[in-house]
Design an enzyme around this catalytic site. Structure first.
Site, PDB file in Angstrom:
ATOM      1  N   LYS A 118       0.982  -1.425   0.324  1.00  0.00           N
ATOM      2  CA  LYS A 118       0.435  -0.177  -0.260  1.00  0.00           C
ATOM      3  C   LYS A 118       1.071   1.056  -0.331  1.00  0.00           C
ATOM      4  O   LYS A 118       0.534   2.393  -0.586  1.00  0.00           O
ATOM      5  CB  LYS A 118      -0.764   0.017   1.785  1.00  0.00           C
ATOM      6  N   GLU A 202      -2.343   8.270   7.765  1.00  0.00           N
ATOM      7  CA  GLU A 202      -2.769   9.496   6.464  1.00  0.00           C
ATOM      8  C   GLU A 202      -4.268   9.650   7.720  1.00  0.00           C
ATOM      9  O   GLU A 202      -4.800   9.265   8.583  1.00  0.00           O
ATOM     10  CB  GLU A 202      -3.185   8.963   5.181  1.00  0.00           C
ATOM     11  N   HIS A 237     -16.476  -4.590   6.573  1.00  0.00           N
ATOM     12  CA  HIS A 237     -14.949  -4.671   5.245  1.00  0.00           C
ATOM     13  C   HIS A 237     -15.852  -5.806   3.963  1.00  0.00           C
ATOM     14  O   HIS A 237     -15.052  -6.368   3.154  1.00  0.00           O
ATOM     15  CB  HIS A 237     -13.762  -4.804   5.550  1.00  0.00           C
ATOM     16  N   ARG A 293      -6.970  -8.049  -9.377  1.00  0.00           N
ATOM     17  CA  ARG A 293      -7.628  -9.041 -10.046  1.00  0.00           C
ATOM     18  C   ARG A 293      -9.169  -8.351 -10.112  1.00  0.00           C
ATOM     19  O   ARG A 293      -9.425  -7.344 -10.890  1.00  0.00           O
ATOM     20  CB  ARG A 293      -7.935 -10.248  -8.518  1.00  0.00           C
TER      21      ARG A 293
HETATM   22  C1  MV4 Z   1     -10.198   4.626   4.890  1.00  0.00           C
HETATM   23  C2  MV4 Z   1     -11.246   5.137   5.880  1.00  0.00           C
HETATM   24  C3  MV4 Z   1     -11.151   6.615   5.933  1.00  0.00           C
HETATM   25  N1  MV4 Z   1     -10.026   7.620   6.138  1.00  0.00           N
HETATM   26  N2  MV4 Z   1      -8.424   5.447   5.185  1.00  0.00           N
HETATM   27  C4  MV4 Z   1     -10.686   0.202   5.503  1.00  0.00           C
HETATM   28  C5  MV4 Z   1     -10.690  -0.433   4.059  1.00  0.00           C
HETATM   29  C6  MV4 Z   1      -8.960  -0.613   4.267  1.00  0.00           C
HETATM   30  N3  MV4 Z   1      -9.312  -0.654   2.920  1.00  0.00           N
HETATM   31  C7  MV4 Z   1      -9.038   1.271   4.214  1.00  0.00           C
HETATM   32  N4  MV4 Z   1     -10.539   1.069   4.764  1.00  0.00           N
HETATM   33  C8  MV4 Z   1     -10.438   2.170   5.194  1.00  0.00           C
HETATM   34  N5  MV4 Z   1      -9.835   3.636   4.781  1.00  0.00           N
HETATM   35  C9  MV4 Z   1      -8.720   6.947   5.632  1.00  0.00           C
HETATM   36  N6  MV4 Z   1      -7.858   8.209   5.427  1.00  0.00           N
HETATM   37  C10 MV4 Z   1     -11.935   4.563   6.183  1.00  0.00           C
HETATM   38  C11 MV4 Z   1     -11.860   3.246   5.528  1.00  0.00           C
HETATM   39  C12 MV4 Z   1     -12.998   2.036   5.533  1.00  0.00           C
HETATM   40  C13 MV4 Z   1     -13.721   1.626   4.637  1.00  0.00           C
HETATM   41  C14 MV4 Z   1     -13.311   1.746   3.506  1.00  0.00           C
HETATM   42  C15 MV4 Z   1     -14.063   1.647   1.870  1.00  0.00           C
HETATM   43  C16 MV4 Z   1     -15.553   0.751   2.489  1.00  0.00           C
HETATM   44  C17 MV4 Z   1     -15.588   0.635   3.717  1.00  0.00           C
HETATM   45  C18 MV4 Z   1     -15.072   0.833   4.894  1.00  0.00           C
HETATM   46  C19 MV4 Z   1     -15.053   0.630   6.274  1.00  0.00           C
HETATM   47  C20 MV4 Z   1     -14.345   1.071   7.350  1.00  0.00           C
HETATM   48  C21 MV4 Z   1     -13.501   1.970   7.490  1.00  0.00           C
END
Ligand code: MV4
Length: 490
Positions: A118, A202, A237, A293
């Protein structure tokens, strides 16, 4: 059309069938693999040839690289499609295929490896001029450094594992008092879960939307996007509902976000299908990560573009040019996907494996069902609980919602509990209808309030199906059944 003679599908369930369907349309033989828990699985029956890959978990089976390569070589397979999950983003598996001269249907092992970090992909996006959230330039290894960076960004911040995915090792920090413990904890979890303790920090967005752009690229310099999907409705998720296009996307932002996705694809010399994920909040989008994917929800993109994404994956993997130029790819109508899981939405979504005693899937205009099950099939407890994807397409979002409600009402699945009543409740939820969704939709909006009614309605419908009535009495009988059940349960 002879792109390949034989393709081994290193997966199970609905996605294995989806890929084998593409093979059959091209006249390619499909080779299935199955664990001992999957002897009666539909994908084994659908495959032209199928081989036992191992015992049920905890044995590796679908993750057994050596065994899968062996099967592929013995069966004279030209290519392997990994589907999603399992080995789909495993760079080592892709490399083994490359070494054995078996085409891996996906990007190169190098690309998978790079995007698997990442920190590296975030850096690539930044260098490509794609917006990212304020944060650490690279990985953080030092707690004091983490504290000073968090201070600089401003709270709340989020700590993520560089090698992470699916939210593992992710921690939100609201206050400086918690940062030290959180960084140490995140590094520890990352080390044990991924064998890599690197984390990055972040700015944290509270209720963002999850918007992703499908890209499709070939070896001849063609790099295209297939518009965006909105995938905000999720639980732990795991996405539950996806749609295309995003209900609130204006043309200017769409132009920007799809351009941004293509910049990421260009900078990484991306080949095959991929998804660039963004967070979206207050009219702005930020790169999150790239999935190398085929995704579960590729179906909604297929419905709004008419493009067979799996077919194109096979074509470009064979070294040929993709069938479409960007000019020929158009967005038409609106598509919604509901993931049908064998889970109990009233019991914390506990998996509910078991025998499907009645099964009848919906059809008619604008409906697509990608399913891995059939009537009489026993869902094993060993794997993911998703048993089908129910998709609806229509010219407008409102009409697609209407179609989805109609299709849910047609769908008969008895013997196991499913997420269908939850989907019915969401399709009637005013916030959903308004397109007002975000990543915390299920917690926030009280879908639960109406959920029980839809579950009772579903149960009444199943009971009714077991004892068919005649003439004009049917609808009245269902309504009476629901009313009686609601009265009994209140
Ligand atoms: C975040 C976020 C808010 N702010 N990053 C969740 C999975 C991972 N790949 C990254 N995720 C998140 N990153 C920042 N800077 C909120 C999430 C997140 C989320 C993102 C996409 C779909 C569902 C989610 C559920 C909780 C938190």
């Amino acid at each position: 059309m002879a792109y390949f003679n034989k393709i081994l599908v290193a997966n199970r369930g609905e996605i294995a069938i989806r890929i084998m369907r593409a093979c059959r349309e091209f006249g390619i033989d499909s080779i299935g693999i199955y664990s001992s828990a999957d002897k009666n699985a539909f994908h084994v029956n659908y495959a032209d040839e199928a081989f036992l890959v191992g015992e049920a978990p905890p044995t590796k089976s679908y993750l057994n690289i050596d065994r899968i390569i062996d099967i592929a070589k013995n069966a004279d397979t030209d290519a392997i499609h990994p589907g999603y999950g399992f080995l789909s983003e495993n760079a080592e598996f892709a490399r083994r295929c490359e070494e054995e001269d078996i085409t891996f249907i996906g990007p190169s092992s190098r690309t998978i490896e790079m995007m698997g970090s990442k920190v590296a992909s975030r850096d690539l996006a930044k260098n490509a001029g794609v917006p990212i959230l304020p944060g650490t330039p690279g990985a953080v290894t030092d707690v004091d450094e983490a504290i000073s960076i968090a201070e600089h960004i401003g709270y709340p911040v989020i700590i993520k594992a560089s090698a992470g995915g699916g939210g593992i090792g992710m921690q939100v920090v609201e206050h400086p008092d918690m940062i030290e413990e959180a960084v140490n904890g995140a590094m520890r979890i990352a080390a044990s879960a991924f064998g890599d303790s690197a984390v990055f920090i972040e700015k944290y967005l509270t209720r963002p939307r999850h918007i992703e752009v499908q890209v499709l690229c070939d070896d001849h310099g063609n790099q295209t996007h297939l518009f965006e999907r909105e995938c905000s409705i999720q639980r732990r998720h795991q996405k539950l509902i996806e749609e295309a296009p995003c209900p609130i996307m204006d043309d200017v932002t769409r132009e920007k976000i799809t351009k941004a996705a293509l910049k990421v694809a260009e900078k990484s010399n991306y080949v095959n299908a991929g998804t660039v994920e963004f967070l979206y909040s207050k009219g702005k989008f930020y790169f999150m990560e790239m999935n190398t994917r085929l995704q579960v929800e590729h179906t909604v993109t297929e419905l709004i573009t008419g493009i067979d994404i799996v077919g194109e994956q096979i074509i470009v993997a064979s070294g040929k040019e993709m069938s479409y130029s960007q000019d020929e790819i158009t967005l038409r109508g609106h598509a919604i996907e509901c993931r049908v899981n064998a889970e109990d939405p009233l019991n914390n979504f506990a998996a509910d494996p078991g025998k499907i005693t009645l099964y009848r899937s919906p059809g008619g205009p604008g409906i697509r069902v990608d399913s891995g099950v059939y009537q009489g099939y026993t869902i094993p407890p060993n794997y993911d609980s998703m048993i089908a994807k129910l998709c609806a397409w229509d010219m407008s979002r409102d009409h697609a919602i209407g179609r989805m409600r109609r299709a849910i009402s047609e769908y008969v699945i008895a013997g196991v509990k499913t997420t269908l009543p939850l989907h019915h409740a969401i399709m009637h939820n005013q916030h959903y209808i308004n397109g007002d969704t975000h990543t915390h939709f299920l917690q926030e909006e009280d879908v639960q309030r109406t959920l029980k009614r839809y579950i009772l309605e579903e149960e009444a419908r199943m009971a009714h199906l077991a004892t068919p009535l005649r003439d004009g009495k049917k609808v009245a009988a269902v309504v009476a059944g629901v009313t009686a059940l609601i009265a009994k349960n209140q």
